[in-house]
Motif scaffolding. Structure first.
Motif, short mmCIF file in Angstrom:
data_model
loop_
_atom_site.label_atom_id
_atom_site.label_comp_id
_atom_site.label_asym_id
_atom_site.label_seq_id
_atom_site.Cartn_x
_atom_site.Cartn_y
_atom_site.Cartn_z
N GLN A 132 -21.43 -22.04 19.26
CA GLN A 132 -21.26 -21.57 17.89
C GLN A 132 -19.95 -20.78 17.80
O GLN A 132 -19.55 -20.13 18.75
N VAL A 133 -19.31 -20.88 16.66
CA VAL A 133 -18.04 -20.18 16.42
C VAL A 133 -18.20 -19.27 15.22
O VAL A 133 -18.76 -19.66 14.19
N GLN A 134 -17.73 -18.06 15.35
CA GLN A 134 -17.72 -17.12 14.22
C GLN A 134 -16.27 -16.83 13.83
O GLN A 134 -15.42 -16.65 14.70
N LEU A 135 -16.03 -16.79 12.53
CA LEU A 135 -14.69 -16.55 12.01
C LEU A 135 -14.74 -15.39 11.03
O LEU A 135 -15.59 -15.36 10.13
N VAL A 136 -13.82 -14.46 11.20
CA VAL A 136 -13.76 -13.30 10.30
C VAL A 136 -12.34 -13.14 9.80
O VAL A 136 -11.41 -12.91 10.59
N GLU A 137 -12.16 -13.27 8.49
CA GLU A 137 -10.85 -13.12 7.87
C GLU A 137 -10.58 -11.68 7.47
O GLU A 137 -11.51 -10.91 7.21
N SER A 138 -9.32 -11.35 7.40
CA SER A 138 -8.89 -10.05 6.90
C SER A 138 -7.46 -10.19 6.38
O SER A 138 -6.81 -11.20 6.61
N GLY A 139 -7.02 -9.16 5.68
CA GLY A 139 -5.63 -9.14 5.23
C GLY A 139 -5.42 -9.45 3.77
O GLY A 139 -4.29 -9.34 3.26
N GLY A 140 -6.46 -9.83 3.07
CA GLY A 140 -6.31 -10.10 1.65
C GLY A 140 -6.08 -8.81 0.88
O GLY A 140 -6.19 -7.71 1.42
N GLY A 141 -5.74 -8.96 -0.37
CA GLY A 141 -5.49 -7.79 -1.20
C GLY A 141 -4.79 -8.18 -2.48
O GLY A 141 -4.73 -9.36 -2.83
N SER A 142 -4.25 -7.19 -3.14
CA SER A 142 -3.56 -7.42 -4.40
C SER A 142 -2.08 -7.12 -4.22
O SER A 142 -1.71 -6.05 -3.71
N VAL A 143 -1.24 -8.07 -4.61
CA VAL A 143 0.21 -7.89 -4.52
C VAL A 143 0.84 -8.38 -5.81
O VAL A 143 0.24 -9.14 -6.56
N GLY A 154 5.64 -10.97 -3.86
CA GLY A 154 5.29 -10.18 -2.68
C GLY A 154 4.80 -11.03 -1.53
O GLY A 154 4.77 -12.27 -1.60
N SER A 155 4.38 -10.35 -0.48
CA SER A 155 3.92 -11.02 0.74
C SER A 155 2.60 -10.43 1.21
O SER A 155 2.30 -9.27 0.97
N LEU A 156 1.85 -11.28 1.90
CA LEU A 156 0.63 -10.87 2.56
C LEU A 156 0.51 -11.65 3.86
O LEU A 156 1.01 -12.78 3.95
N ARG A 157 -0.17 -11.06 4.81
CA ARG A 157 -0.45 -11.77 6.06
C ARG A 157 -1.95 -11.77 6.28
O ARG A 157 -2.56 -10.71 6.45
N LEU A 158 -2.53 -12.96 6.25
CA LEU A 158 -3.95 -13.10 6.49
C LEU A 158 -4.20 -13.32 7.98
O LEU A 158 -3.41 -13.98 8.66
N SER A 159 -5.30 -12.77 8.45
CA SER A 159 -5.69 -12.94 9.85
C SER A 159 -7.10 -13.49 9.91
O SER A 159 -7.92 -13.23 9.03
#
Length: 125
Positions: free
Chosen positions: A1-12, A16-21
């Protein structure tokens, strides 16, 4: 099984720029397909970019030249650097992983068996 957790979103702001992980855990190999998808309210989910074996990548025409997908195999992490953001980039962004190796699988949405919960990206003008 694989678990994935995203982060890095927001309001710009537009431009602008964002980096998602995306942090992956479980049985995933460095050559498995991984991708970023997005879905805006009232719209179908679309593949933003994917990266497969040997680091081969693909981008949707709507993000070419603005977004960069990358992968850190040592840390089982996937990234999406988003530059020159536009209002139409606003969406929930999802990280996805496939148990299959081979770049052709990366193009098939059904090959992605594992999905994160998503991270919201909001663009203000």
């Amino acid at each position: 099984q694989v678990q994935l957790v995203e982060s890095g979103g927001g309001s710009v702001q537009t431009g602008g720029s964002l980096r998602l992980s995306c942090a992956a855990s479980g049985q995933i190999s460095s050559s498995d397909c991984m991708a970023w998808f997005r879905q805006a309210p009232g719209k179908e989910r679309e593949r933003v970019a994917h990266i497969g074996d040997e680091g081969r990548s693909y981008y949707g025409d709507f993000v070419k030249g603005r977004f960069t997908i990358s992968k850190d195999n040592d840390n089982n992490s996937l990234y999406l650097q988003m530059n020159s953001l536009k209002p139409e980039d606003a969406a929930m962004y999802y990280c996805a992983a496939s148990p299959y190796t081979g770049h052709s699988f990366c193009f098939t949405e059904g090959a992605y068996h594992y999905w994160g919960q998503g991270t919201q990206v909001t663009i203000s003008s």
